[in-house]
Structures are given as structure tokens and as C-alpha cells.
Design a protein around this motif. Sequence first.
Motif, mmCIF file in Angstrom:
data_model
loop_
_atom_site.group_PDB
_atom_site.id
_atom_site.type_symbol
_atom_site.label_atom_id
_atom_site.label_comp_id
_atom_site.label_asym_id
_atom_site.label_seq_id
_atom_site.Cartn_x
_atom_site.Cartn_y
_atom_site.Cartn_z
ATOM 1 N N LYS A 4 -7.607 8.466 -15.996
ATOM 2 C CA LYS A 4 -8.182 7.138 -16.412
ATOM 3 C C LYS A 4 -8.209 7.046 -18.020
ATOM 4 O O LYS A 4 -8.274 7.989 -18.629
ATOM 5 C CB LYS A 4 -9.752 7.095 -16.106
ATOM 6 C CG LYS A 4 -10.126 6.859 -14.406
ATOM 7 C CD LYS A 4 -11.168 6.799 -14.302
ATOM 8 C CE LYS A 4 -11.672 6.691 -12.857
ATOM 9 N NZ LYS A 4 -12.925 6.489 -12.405
ATOM 10 N N HIS A 33 -8.622 -1.747 -14.217
ATOM 11 C CA HIS A 33 -9.656 -1.436 -13.610
ATOM 12 C C HIS A 33 -11.095 -1.530 -14.186
ATOM 13 O O HIS A 33 -10.929 -1.498 -15.462
ATOM 14 C CB HIS A 33 -9.738 0.099 -12.798
ATOM 15 C CG HIS A 33 -8.249 0.080 -12.214
ATOM 16 N ND1 HIS A 33 -8.036 -0.220 -10.780
ATOM 17 C CD2 HIS A 33 -6.982 0.881 -12.704
ATOM 18 C CE1 HIS A 33 -6.873 0.191 -10.602
ATOM 19 N NE2 HIS A 33 -6.391 0.769 -11.714
ATOM 20 N N LYS A 34 -12.020 -1.703 -13.367
ATOM 21 C CA LYS A 34 -13.417 -1.641 -14.147
ATOM 22 C C LYS A 34 -14.418 -0.699 -13.486
ATOM 23 O O LYS A 34 -14.302 -0.503 -12.267
ATOM 24 C CB LYS A 34 -14.041 -3.115 -14.084
ATOM 25 C CG LYS A 34 -13.198 -4.100 -14.911
ATOM 26 C CD LYS A 34 -14.036 -5.335 -15.256
ATOM 27 C CE LYS A 34 -13.403 -6.542 -15.982
ATOM 28 N NZ LYS A 34 -13.984 -7.752 -16.075
ATOM 29 N N GLN A 35 -14.972 0.193 -14.196
ATOM 30 C CA GLN A 35 -16.132 0.948 -13.536
ATOM 31 C C GLN A 35 -17.376 0.139 -13.146
ATOM 32 O O GLN A 35 -17.807 -0.610 -13.841
ATOM 33 C CB GLN A 35 -16.270 2.009 -14.656
ATOM 34 C CG GLN A 35 -15.328 2.816 -15.292
ATOM 35 C CD GLN A 35 -15.715 4.044 -16.086
ATOM 36 O OE1 GLN A 35 -16.734 3.587 -16.619
ATOM 37 N NE2 GLN A 35 -14.711 5.043 -16.364
ATOM 38 N N HIS A 36 -17.778 0.568 -12.092
ATOM 39 C CA HIS A 36 -18.773 -0.245 -11.554
ATOM 40 C C HIS A 36 -20.256 0.057 -12.182
ATOM 41 O O HIS A 36 -20.917 -1.164 -12.363
ATOM 42 C CB HIS A 36 -19.067 -0.017 -9.838
ATOM 43 C CG HIS A 36 -17.930 -0.074 -9.134
ATOM 44 N ND1 HIS A 36 -17.373 -1.485 -8.734
ATOM 45 C CD2 HIS A 36 -16.821 0.992 -8.642
ATOM 46 C CE1 HIS A 36 -16.333 -1.307 -8.030
ATOM 47 N NE2 HIS A 36 -16.056 -0.242 -7.560
ATOM 48 N N ARG A 41 -13.346 -1.304 -18.994
ATOM 49 C CA ARG A 41 -11.967 -1.289 -18.609
ATOM 50 C C ARG A 41 -11.519 -0.036 -18.598
ATOM 51 O O ARG A 41 -11.735 0.995 -19.608
ATOM 52 C CB ARG A 41 -11.132 -2.174 -19.271
ATOM 53 C CG ARG A 41 -11.562 -3.769 -19.177
ATOM 54 C CD ARG A 41 -10.566 -4.708 -19.971
ATOM 55 N NE ARG A 41 -10.678 -6.033 -19.544
ATOM 56 C CZ ARG A 41 -11.600 -7.104 -20.024
ATOM 57 N NH1 ARG A 41 -12.687 -6.280 -20.706
ATOM 58 N NH2 ARG A 41 -11.739 -8.078 -19.657
ATOM 59 N N TYR A 43 -7.488 2.080 -17.637
ATOM 60 C CA TYR A 43 -6.178 2.025 -16.878
ATOM 61 C C TYR A 43 -5.738 3.354 -16.163
ATOM 62 O O TYR A 43 -5.904 4.565 -16.734
ATOM 63 C CB TYR A 43 -5.196 1.807 -18.050
ATOM 64 C CG TYR A 43 -5.351 0.570 -18.474
ATOM 65 C CD1 TYR A 43 -4.636 -0.759 -18.015
ATOM 66 C CD2 TYR A 43 -6.241 0.454 -19.572
ATOM 67 C CE1 TYR A 43 -5.027 -2.042 -18.704
ATOM 68 C CE2 TYR A 43 -6.427 -0.855 -20.368
ATOM 69 C CZ TYR A 43 -5.784 -2.141 -19.877
ATOM 70 O OH TYR A 43 -5.999 -3.257 -20.475
ATOM 71 N N SER A 44 -4.947 3.120 -15.026
ATOM 72 C CA SER A 44 -4.601 4.339 -14.474
ATOM 73 C C SER A 44 -3.073 4.559 -14.692
ATOM 74 O O SER A 44 -2.548 4.062 -15.590
ATOM 75 C CB SER A 44 -4.604 4.123 -12.844
ATOM 76 O OG SER A 44 -3.697 3.175 -12.277
ATOM 77 N N GLU A 47 -0.529 2.043 -14.077
ATOM 78 C CA GLU A 47 -0.665 0.709 -15.262
ATOM 79 C C GLU A 47 0.122 1.414 -16.501
ATOM 80 O O GLU A 47 0.573 0.331 -17.049
ATOM 81 C CB GLU A 47 -2.287 0.233 -15.502
ATOM 82 C CG GLU A 47 -2.710 -0.562 -14.600
ATOM 83 C CD GLU A 47 -3.294 0.213 -13.190
ATOM 84 O OE1 GLU A 47 -2.925 -0.198 -12.218
ATOM 85 O OE2 GLU A 47 -4.120 1.110 -13.511
#
Length: 268
Positions: A4, A33-36, A41, A43-44, A47
Motif C-alpha cells: 500500500k 482504494h480507501k481505508q475503511h 487513499r 494505491y496498490s 495501480e
Amino acid sequence: MNEKWSIGEVAKLFDVSTDTLRYYEKADLLPVHKQHHNGYRYYSYEEIVLLMDILFFRNMEIPVKEIKQMITQMDIGDIKHILNRNQSVVESRIQELLKLKQSINQAANQYKLCEAWLGKYAFVAAPGFSYKLVSGQTEDLVDMLRKYRKEDWLADRVQYTLFVSQEALLRQPAFCSAQIGISVEAANLDVLTAAEQQELAAFPAGEYLYTVLGTNYEEPRHAGLEQTLRHLQATGRKAGGPLIGRYIASVHRDGLDYYEVWLPTDKT
């Protein structure tokens, strides 16, 4: 292995702004992606690889809209077509930039020529270009600008030229009575039609006094022209025909246009 990367880390890694990354996200080009638990934000690896391709194509100045199609819809052949098209666009721009470079160099040389010869004199052979008189009317200049393509005019392939008759010069040394015309070097005659080329005249052989003079076209007596005539007299010569002035530069602050000047001479 870190799987991440934050938006700040990715921006720093690729030397782009976080606004750019958000723009790609908004354009549905680069998922994020967003952490819950905190909404940050990240990126993996996927991405990161995708962003490499996005930036690769953006460096080729391919629009974001087309990049989205390239990475979501196009096959190898389609992508090749886009790249070939952009290659043609770049080649065209290169030619335009080369032409611009040539125009800048020529203009710089003309200002350099103006600076070097302003108020200085030399006796030279007849100028090698051909010329055509038009008249003394302002509207004729506008017609000339319409007639000869702008790019040719700006490249000085067709040059604005002034003529002061010998009689007018001796009676009242000034540019206010000048006639206007064009002059064209032999290498540039192809910008004119065959009929227009037939209208051109060459300068008679002989000795010419060469200098550079500036004018606002309104002086009732031009100090530079008067000095030029005095220089002729001091060297045992006199004006032997009309003065020819070819435009080379302007200084708008002073309201002056500058001309290379040729004046045919006779022995006194």
C-alpha cells in the motif's frame, strides 16, 4: 513487502502533484482504494503499474480521454494507430518549430544589422534583389499584406520596401514622400506568380551608398538623410537616382521603423 502506498508517497515517487493523481481518479483513469477506518487513499501495486503506463502516454502528450480508451478498450493495433498518429503530429510540430527558429534567427540578425550599421556608411555594388513599386497609399500596403501570404511576409521572403525619388530627396530629404513597394531575393521568387515576377525590376549596376536609417515617416526633414547627402558630398559624390529602403526592424517605444538604405551615386 509494502503493498500500500499513500497518495503522497506515490506523488513523490513519480514526481507528480497529488492534484494530478486526484484528477486521474476523477477521470476514472486511475482507481484508488480507501481505508475503511480513516478514509485515507492508498494505491496498490496494480495501480502503480497502471500509473506508469498513464504517465508514459501522457509524456507523449496523448490526451487523458484517449489514454482511458487505450487502457480499457484498445488492442495492440489500435494503440499502434494512436501512437503513429501522434508521431505525425510531433513531426509537424518539429517542422513548425524549425521554421519558427529560422524566423527568430533572421529577425535577431536584422536587429543586429540595424545596430551595427545605424549611422555608418559603405560604398557597395547594386543590391541583388528585385523590386516592384506599388504607390504611396496606405490602403495599398493593406492590399499587399492580404496578397502575400502572412507566413511568407513574416519570414521576409517578400519584404516591404520604400522608394524616395532623386528629385524629392534633393528637394526635401525625408521619408514622408516615399512610395511603397516590395522586394524579393532571387531565391524567393517562387512565392510570386510568373506574372508577378515579370513585374519586378532589377537595380542598375553601379556604386551605391549603403547605411541604416530609422524614421517615423513624419519628419519634414530627416536628419539621417541630410547626413547621408553630406557624406556623399564629402566623398566627391552625389545622389544618382532614387533611394531604396528595405524594412528590417521596429522600435515601438521610439515610434521608429528601420531600413537598410541603398542610394545610387555619381561622381561630382
